[in-house]
Scaffold this active site. Structure first.
Site, PDB file in Angstrom:
ATOM      1  N   GLU A  80       0.801  -1.227   0.000  1.00 57.44           N
ATOM      2  CA  GLU A  80       0.000   0.000   0.000  1.00 57.44           C
ATOM      3  C   GLU A  80       0.832   1.275   0.000  1.00 57.44           C
ATOM      4  O   GLU A  80       0.300   2.364  -0.227  1.00 57.44           O
ATOM      5  CB  GLU A  80      -0.940   0.000   1.206  1.00 57.44           C
ATOM      6  CG  GLU A  80      -1.977  -1.112   1.155  1.00 57.44           C
ATOM      7  CD  GLU A  80      -3.096  -0.912   2.170  1.00 57.44           C
ATOM      8  OE1 GLU A  80      -3.188   0.199   2.724  1.00 57.44           O
ATOM      9  OE2 GLU A  80      -3.864  -1.855   2.380  1.00 57.44           O
ATOM     10  N   GLU A 111       9.431 -22.483   4.621  1.00 53.28           N
ATOM     11  CA  GLU A 111      10.110 -21.815   5.725  1.00 53.28           C
ATOM     12  C   GLU A 111      11.447 -22.480   6.083  1.00 53.28           C
ATOM     13  O   GLU A 111      12.296 -21.874   6.719  1.00 53.28           O
ATOM     14  CB  GLU A 111       9.209 -21.799   6.961  1.00 53.28           C
ATOM     15  CG  GLU A 111       7.965 -20.943   6.781  1.00 53.28           C
ATOM     16  CD  GLU A 111       7.082 -20.930   8.017  1.00 53.28           C
ATOM     17  OE1 GLU A 111       7.555 -21.408   9.076  1.00 53.28           O
ATOM     18  OE2 GLU A 111       5.935 -20.464   7.931  1.00 53.28           O
TER      19      GLU A 111
END
Length: 275
Positions: A80, A111
């Site tokens: 954003e 991971e």
């Protein structure tokens, strides 16, 4: 690591026997502990933000290297920023286990990959001008740990946001933030309090950095991109207030001529507003 608090048993038992009202009240009670936990580590957060601002001011970038729920939340924060603050998309970046392009798949098996993060950092031209911040609830995620260890070897500044004390990842961070939110409502479900605390810290980092970089005037998003009618209307009214312009159409035309509220204000009064 001495004590993995994020894996400790929940303080609550027999959840399946509780009513909706009981469950939501208890979750809300747990959520109330998050902000005080963040408050305790504000000095650490401030130190991290200070170096981030300095790095960016000198032409560097921030890279989050993350995994799990908190890693995904860092993506939501970063995507954003170009629209909200008019900054380049590469200023804040996320290297996510499994790839940002596959965000919704939650590929948590990635991971454990110890090579991917550094390879992606190298592909993005990582250098000593940048800072790399590891994101891991446990503080042990191999994907994150290996990247920070390699950064330290290459003399690249590092930070981290973790939720266990004395973690291996924090040991590899020059600017560690250890925000301890305690056992989760559902044992080990760090998508809850832990991720909430991390999201609050991402907000602090990005917002404070943008303010310090001059992307805000007063409390206004003066560099917001004019991507739709709602934002354009908001920006026009913002320009009217800040620039003392009475006519909406005049303000809107000036806004489009300059591309942002800040640039429009600069054109009106070059001495009073930052470039």
């Amino acid at each position: 690591m001495q004590n993995r608090i994020t894996e400790q048993p929940s303080n609550y038992r027999d959840l399946e026997k509780k009513t909706i009202e009981e469950l939501t009240k208890l979750i809300n009670t747990e959520d109330k502990s998050v902000a005080p936990a963040v408050e305790k580590v504000l000095p650490r957060i401030n130190a991290l933000i200070e170096v981030i601002v300095a790095k960016i001011t000198n032409g560097g970038r921030l890279f989050y290297v993350g995994a799990g729920s908190s890693g995904r939340l860092s993506v939501l924060d970063v995507i954003e920023l170009p629209t909200t603050y008019g900054v380049a998309p590469d200023l804040f970046q996320v290297i996510l286990a499994g790839g940002v392009d596959r965000l919704v798949e939650a590929r948590e098996e990635m991971e454990d990959d110890k090579n991917e993060a550094w390879e992606k950092l190298e592909a993005n031209g990582i250098s000593k001008k940048d800072i790399v911040v590891g994101i891991s609830a446990s503080g042990t995620t191999p994907f994150v740990l290996a990247a920070l260890a390699r950064c330290r070897k290459e003399n690249i500044d590092t930070g981290c946001i973790v939720s266990n004390p004395d973690s291996p990842i924090a040991a590899q961070a020059v600017y560690p933030v250890e925000v301890i939110t305690g056992p989760e409502f559902i044992t080990g479900s760090t998508r809850m309090k832990c991720a909430t605390a991390h999201k609050m810290i991402f907000d602090m980092i990005s917002t404070t950095t943008m303010v310090r970089l001059g992307r805000i005037i007063d409390n206004q998003m003066v560099n917001v991109k004019l991507i739709n009618h709602k934002i354009t209307d908001r920006a026009t009214k913002m320009l009217m207030r800040l620039g003392n312009i009475n006519d909406y159409d005049t303000a809107k035309e000036l806004l489009f001529q300059n591309g942002s509220v800040q640039n429009a204000l600069k054109s009106l009064n070059p001495d009073n507003y930052p470039a």
